[in-house]
Design a protein around this motif. Structure first.
Motif, PDB file in Angstrom:
ATOM      1  N   VAL A 131       0.821  -1.210   0.000  1.00 35.93           N
ATOM      2  CA  VAL A 131       0.000   0.000   0.000  1.00 35.93           C
ATOM      3  C   VAL A 131       0.857   1.264   0.000  1.00 35.93           C
ATOM      4  N   LEU A 132       2.088   1.186   0.464  1.00 35.80           N
ATOM      5  CA  LEU A 132       2.973   2.349   0.501  1.00 35.80           C
ATOM      6  C   LEU A 132       3.733   2.573  -0.800  1.00 35.80           C
ATOM      7  N   GLN A 133       3.644   1.642  -1.715  1.00 29.87           N
ATOM      8  CA  GLN A 133       4.476   1.727  -2.908  1.00 29.87           C
ATOM      9  C   GLN A 133       3.886   2.616  -3.998  1.00 29.87           C
ATOM     10  N   GLN A 134       2.629   2.991  -3.860  1.00 23.73           N
ATOM     11  CA  GLN A 134       2.012   3.956  -4.750  1.00 23.73           C
ATOM     12  C   GLN A 134       1.972   5.319  -4.066  1.00 23.73           C
ATOM     13  N   ALA A 135       2.113   6.381  -4.841  1.00 27.68           N
ATOM     14  CA  ALA A 135       2.139   7.730  -4.278  1.00 27.68           C
ATOM     15  C   ALA A 135       0.812   8.070  -3.610  1.00 27.68           C
ATOM     16  N   PRO A 136       0.823   8.842  -2.541  1.00 27.40           N
ATOM     17  CA  PRO A 136      -0.427   9.251  -1.886  1.00 27.40           C
ATOM     18  C   PRO A 136      -1.281  10.117  -2.801  1.00 27.40           C
ATOM     19  N   ARG A 137      -2.571   9.808  -2.808  1.00 20.42           N
ATOM     20  CA  ARG A 137      -3.528  10.630  -3.563  1.00 20.42           C
ATOM     21  C   ARG A 137      -4.733  11.039  -2.718  1.00 20.42           C
ATOM     22  N   ALA A 153      -3.502  16.417   1.436  1.00 18.96           N
ATOM     23  CA  ALA A 153      -2.163  16.530   2.007  1.00 18.96           C
ATOM     24  C   ALA A 153      -2.129  17.485   3.187  1.00 18.96           C
ATOM     25  N   TYR A 154      -2.817  18.618   3.069  1.00 16.64           N
ATOM     26  CA  TYR A 154      -2.861  19.576   4.169  1.00 16.64           C
ATOM     27  C   TYR A 154      -3.567  18.986   5.391  1.00 16.64           C
TER      28      TYR A 154
END
Length: 335
Positions: free
Chosen positions: A192-198, A256-257
């Protein structure tokens, strides 16, 4: 008023007093932190995360009570402030307790309790008043701490210093997916960590990974921090709500914020609600120093002559920008 929680100080009712975490795991896996000190108070932070890499952090989807304590000594024999606040699921069960009414210019110790679990002990301090009697202020700064690029040995050494304050200048996390082998750390990470956060759940996991580092936790627990952000907390070189890679990133930025606020020891104006967040602020350290913390990304204009490390505008010429809704690599066309 002895203490004010950023969310609310509410009485604890029996119906909400004993919710269980998933699997009964220890909930204070991200440690504790303090920040934004004044001469009379400070922000105390923690987040309940018994399972780092699942949506919700392994907590039940309901508010839960957390007790906080401040003492004059590390053994908590002389507790002088205590209270209870709610950890809300909409804030990832993080708490931001804004304590006031403390004496200036001295160290304090703090901790949290949830059910039968007790957090690590944190040390913080209040700023001096403006009396002209103070000879020094000792502070350090940190920035640009990409987890997969190496260990946080600098923070470990920082935690062994005798400091009053740490300033973090941004890039607390980076926006990319984590290599399967952990990059330089050679520590396997979940898929789950290998894809960028969206979205906000994935951003929370990014912060959970970074804040699980023991050296980062040690530095947070040792000193109060003043934190701002730069670009990588959202996306490389972004400006306001625009990106050189994908145009409008309003939704990405909002997620993100939200996660940034949930993981930093900052005050109520930094919460991204209404017209927030507002993270620019000022810290006065007696007569010795004034720290002006700026927000260099949220209000930034699209650069007129190219994104990021592009060449500066030519000297002696005037350029008129016509930036499109989905800027190219250069950021705009010129005429």
């Amino acid at each position: 008023m002895a203490g004010v929680a950023a969310l609310a100080q509410l009485p604890v009712d029996q119906a909400n007093a004993t919710p269980r975490t998933a699997g009964g795991n220890y909930p204070f896996t991200l440690g504790v932190a303090s920040g934004d000190p004044t001469s009379t108070g400070v922000v105390l932070w923690t987040r309940l995360v018994p399972d780092l890499f699942v949506p919700g952090g392994g907590m039940p989807p309901t508010k839960v009570p957390i007790e906080w304590q401040i003492a004059l000594d590390e053994g908590f024999r002389r507790i002088i402030r205590t209270g209870t606040t709610w950890a809300l699921p909409e804030l990832a069960h993080s708490v931001h307790v804004e304590v006031d009414g403390l004496a200036p210019d001295r160290e304090w110790f703090y901790r949290f309790k949830y059910r039968s679990d007790v957090s690590p002990i944190g040390r913080t301090r209040t700023a001096p008043v403006r009396t002209g009697r103070h000879a020094e202020v000792k502070f350090a700064f940190a920035s640009c701490q990409e987890w997969s690029s190496g260990y946080y040995s600098a923070l470990r050494h920082m935690a062994n210093e005798d400091l009053d304050l740490v300033l973090h200048l941004g890039d607390y996390v980076y926006e990319g997916g984590i290599p399967a082998d952990g990059g330089y750390r050679k520590t396997p990470v979940p898929a789950v960590l290998q894809q960028a956060p969206r979205d906000v759940d994935r951003w929370r996991m990014q912060y959970a990974l970074y804040k699980s580092d023991p050296d980062l936790q040690k530095a947070h627990a040792r000193f109060p921090w003043m934190v701002t952000w730069d670009d990588h907390e959202v996306q490389n070189d972004y400006a306001n709500n625009q990106s050189q890679y994908e145009g409008d990133i309003t939704a990405l930025r909002a997620a993100a914020y939200q996660a940034w606020y949930e993981h930093q020891p900052v005050r109520r104006p930094a919460r991204p609600v209404g017209e927030g967040p507002r993270i620019y602020r000022r810290l006065q350290w007696g007569d010795l120093a004034q720290f002006d913390v700026v927000d260099g990304r949220q209000y930034r204009s699209i650069p007129p002559c190219g994104w990021g490390e592009a060449d500066a505008c030519e000297v002696g010429t005037t350029r008129r920008s016509r930036c499109s809704a989905r800027p190219r690599r250069s950021g705009c066309t010129t005429a």
